[in-house]
Design a protein around this motif. Structure first.
Motif, PDB file in Angstrom:
ATOM      1  N   ARG A 142       0.839  -1.214   0.000  1.00  0.00           N
ATOM      2  CA  ARG A 142       0.000   0.000   0.000  1.00  0.00           C
ATOM      3  C   ARG A 142       0.866   1.253   0.000  1.00  0.00           C
ATOM      4  NH1 ARG A 142      -4.549  -1.518   4.536  1.00  0.00           N
ATOM      5  NH2 ARG A 142      -5.970  -2.671   3.200  1.00  0.00           N
ATOM      6  N   GLN A 194       3.905   1.581  -1.037  1.00  0.00           N
ATOM      7  CA  GLN A 194       4.588   1.724  -2.325  1.00  0.00           C
ATOM      8  C   GLN A 194       3.635   2.322  -3.357  1.00  0.00           C
ATOM      9  OE1 GLN A 194       5.960  -2.251  -3.011  1.00  0.00           O
ATOM     10  NE2 GLN A 194       7.962  -1.857  -2.128  1.00  0.00           N
ATOM     11  N   ARG A 195       2.376   1.892  -3.274  1.00  0.00           N
ATOM     12  CA  ARG A 195       1.378   2.393  -4.229  1.00  0.00           C
ATOM     13  C   ARG A 195       1.190   3.899  -4.042  1.00  0.00           C
ATOM     14  NH1 ARG A 195      -3.586  -0.409  -2.962  1.00  0.00           N
ATOM     15  NH2 ARG A 195      -2.449  -2.323  -3.291  1.00  0.00           N
ATOM     16  N   THR A 210       4.162   5.701  -5.503  1.00  0.00           N
ATOM     17  CA  THR A 210       4.135   5.734  -6.971  1.00  0.00           C
ATOM     18  C   THR A 210       3.131   6.773  -7.453  1.00  0.00           C
ATOM     19  OG1 THR A 210       4.496   3.366  -6.862  1.00  0.00           O
ATOM     20  CG2 THR A 210       3.978   4.233  -9.018  1.00  0.00           C
ATOM     21  N   GLU A 211       1.974   6.817  -6.788  1.00  0.00           N
ATOM     22  CA  GLU A 211       0.948   7.765  -7.210  1.00  0.00           C
ATOM     23  C   GLU A 211       1.422   9.208  -6.975  1.00  0.00           C
ATOM     24  OE1 GLU A 211      -2.532   6.350  -5.223  1.00  0.00           O
ATOM     25  OE2 GLU A 211      -2.713   4.672  -6.629  1.00  0.00           O
TER      26      GLU A 211
END
Ligand code: SF4
Ligand code: SF4
Length: 231
Positions: A221, A223-224, A227-228
């Motif tokens: 989560r 990492q997501r 990235t976003e």
């Protein structure tokens, strides 16, 4: 009542034979009942109940009496643990199983690294599924904690996933048990001790075992989110 068959014990150090046996088991997985621990035989039993007339390879299966299962513990894999799928899963699927998959799933598997093993029953192609970060299975949904193959039917999961249990959780006569001890016998068998627990104790153990998945999910989560933020 139909006959009851169990897989014979794997042969130590004979990888080729064991893959042959696994492929034979995969052919019958539609009739897979479950894995049981028999305190009488001191062994785990992978039980299949094929409909009468089904060809059963007696080199890898043996017939047992129904009564053997009367005092056996059924191995359970409660929802919320996911330990086997999330890290070092070692998951793989055999060619004979890939053929049973719907096309959209089959194409995913066919892109995976593969190995061909020459077994006593011919070539067996093995596709690795443990190729996500830290050995996570490609079919494990980190967010929901579910196996993506389950929606197609439990019997379409790889046979190795159906047959492999940690043996921590068990049930018998609608009662719940947790493993309290384990001892290998010189004779080659194994003693597994179980203690009966209530639902609260069971749930507590599931939560404890599920910590690995929850920590992993947290990392994914974050990492997501990272990235976003870069987009
Ligand atoms: S560790 Fe046990 S309960 Fe957890 S996923 Fe594996 S078999 Fe299931
Ligand atoms: S195929 Fe399903 S059950 Fe098997 S390791 Fe992958 S996610 Fe887990």
């Amino acid at each position: 009542m139909g006959k009851v068959f169990v897989l014979r014990e794997p042969r130590k150090g004979n990888r080729e034979w064991n893959f042959y046996a696994l492929r034979e088991a995969a052919r019958l997985k539609r009739w897979f009942d479950g894995v049981y621990y028999s305190p009488r035989l001191h062994r785990l039993l992978a039980v299949f109940r094929p409909t009468p007339g089904t060809h059963v390879n007696v080199l890898v299966f043996e017939e047992i009496g129904e009564s053997i299962l009367a005092d056996a513990y059924r191995m359970e894999c409660p929802k919320g643990c996911n330990r086997c799928c999330v890290i070092h899963s070692g998951a793989f699927i055999l060619d004979v199983e890939v053929r049973m998959l719907p096309d959209e799933v089959k194409s995913v598997v066919l892109r995976q690294p593969r190995e061909t093993i020459i077994t006593p029953g011919g070539k067996v192609r093995v596709y690795r599924l443990d190729t996500e970060a830290m050995g996570r299975c490609i079919f494990f949904d980190v967010e929901s904690g579910e196996c993506k193959l389950e929606v197609y039917g439990k019997h379409l999961k790889p046979v190795v996933c159906l047959l492999t249990y940690c043996t921590v959780f068990a049930s018998k006569d609608n009662r719940l048990f947790l493993k309290s001890g384990y001892k290998e016998l010189r004779s080659g068998g194994v003693l597994i001790y179980y203690r009966e627990v209530n639902e609260k104790q069971w749930k507590r153990m599931v939560d404890r075992m599920g910590l690995v998945w929850k920590k992993y999910r947290k990392v994914v989560r974050s990492q997501r989110v990272g990235t976003e933020a870069l987009r």
